[in-house]
Design a protein around this motif. Structure first.
Motif, PDB file in Angstrom:
ATOM      1  N   UNK A 110      22.312 -16.999  29.546  1.00 18.88           N
ATOM      2  CA  UNK A 110      21.183 -17.741  28.974  1.00 18.88           C
ATOM      3  C   UNK A 110      20.425 -18.506  30.059  1.00 18.88           C
ATOM      4  N   UNK A 111      21.128 -18.975  31.081  1.00 18.05           N
ATOM      5  CA  UNK A 111      20.475 -19.722  32.160  1.00 18.05           C
ATOM      6  C   UNK A 111      19.396 -18.878  32.831  1.00 18.05           C
TER       7      UNK A 111
ATOM      8  N   UNK B 279      13.731 -17.613  33.645  1.00 18.50           N
ATOM      9  CA  UNK B 279      12.598 -16.706  33.411  1.00 18.50           C
ATOM     10  C   UNK B 279      11.479 -17.450  32.692  1.00 18.50           C
ATOM     11  N   UNK B 280      11.831 -18.188  31.640  1.00 23.01           N
ATOM     12  CA  UNK B 280      10.827 -18.927  30.862  1.00 23.01           C
ATOM     13  C   UNK B 280      10.093 -19.933  31.744  1.00 23.01           C
TER      14      UNK B 280
ATOM     15  N   UNK C 102      17.338  -6.785  42.390  1.00 20.01           N
ATOM     16  CA  UNK C 102      15.890  -7.005  42.517  1.00 20.01           C
ATOM     17  C   UNK C 102      15.473  -8.424  42.144  1.00 20.01           C
ATOM     18  N   UNK C 103      16.433  -9.249  41.703  1.00 16.80           N
ATOM     19  CA  UNK C 103      16.147 -10.611  41.227  1.00 16.80           C
ATOM     20  C   UNK C 103      15.089 -10.595  40.128  1.00 16.80           C
TER      21      UNK C 103
ATOM     22  N   UNK D 155      15.628 -16.563  40.443  1.00 17.71           N
ATOM     23  CA  UNK D 155      16.778 -16.784  41.325  1.00 17.71           C
ATOM     24  C   UNK D 155      18.053 -16.337  40.618  1.00 17.71           C
ATOM     25  N   UNK D 156      18.645 -15.270  41.138  1.00 11.63           N
ATOM     26  CA  UNK D 156      19.895 -14.743  40.579  1.00 11.63           C
ATOM     27  C   UNK D 156      21.029 -14.873  41.594  1.00 11.63           C
ATOM     28  N   UNK D 157      20.844 -15.735  42.581  1.00  9.14           N
ATOM     29  CA  UNK D 157      21.821 -15.840  43.670  1.00  9.14           C
ATOM     30  C   UNK D 157      23.204 -16.272  43.191  1.00  9.14           C
TER      31      UNK D 157
END
Length: 154
Positions: free
Chosen positions: A65-66, A71-72, A9-10, A22-24
């Motif tokens: 952590x990235x 997210x932040x 769902x990214x 972005x979790x690509x």
């Protein structure tokens, strides 16, 4: 910190705040990452045979952590955009209020000018009535003198 990463769902959720991230670059073998109270685990996608590996415990966020950082950034960008929208709305409201205030001031000035004009006209009417009365009295005196002259008494 409580963290959930859902690759399909990214979505990254940090302390209850969800954001599309972005979790690509996250491995397609990973389904999710869970983290809370200083420990967590990796959940895996089932393989081609439908077999799913057991969750893998993790002791630090390390390579994940990235995604917390992304997210932040997404959350901060959303806050900046929202603040910008609120500023624009406040500026529009202030401009509308200024226009209303200027319109009200113009109406008040027009009303005051109309009242000054009406007062000047009323004064002019009084002056005209007094002048007309004086002229009529002067004319009456002149006519009386003329009448006396014409009757031979003058």
């Amino acid at each position: 910190m409580k963290l959930t990463i859902v690759r399909a769902d990214s979505i990254v959720i940090v302390d209850g705040v969800s954001a599309t991230v972005d979790l690509s670059d996250l491995s397609t073998h990973i389904s999710a990452v869970q983290w809370a109270d200083g420990r967590g685990w990796i959940e895996f996608e089932p393989d081609a045979r439908g077999v799913q590996d057991a969750n893998l415990p993790i002791a630090d966020l390390g390579r994940f952590q990235v995604y917390v950082d992304r997210h932040a950034i997404v959350v901060a960008e959303a806050r900046v955009a929202e603040t910008g929208r609120r500023i624009e709305a406040a500026e529009r409201k202030a401009a509308e209020q200024k226009a209303r205030d200027e319109h009200a001031a113009a109406l008040a000035a027009a009303q005051a000018e109309a009242e000054r004009a009406a007062a000047a006209q009323a004064e002019e009417r009084v002056d005209a009535a007094e002048r007309l009365a004086a002229l009529e009295a002067q004319n009456a005196a002149l006519e009386a003198r003329l009448a006396a002259l014409e009757s031979g008494n003058g």
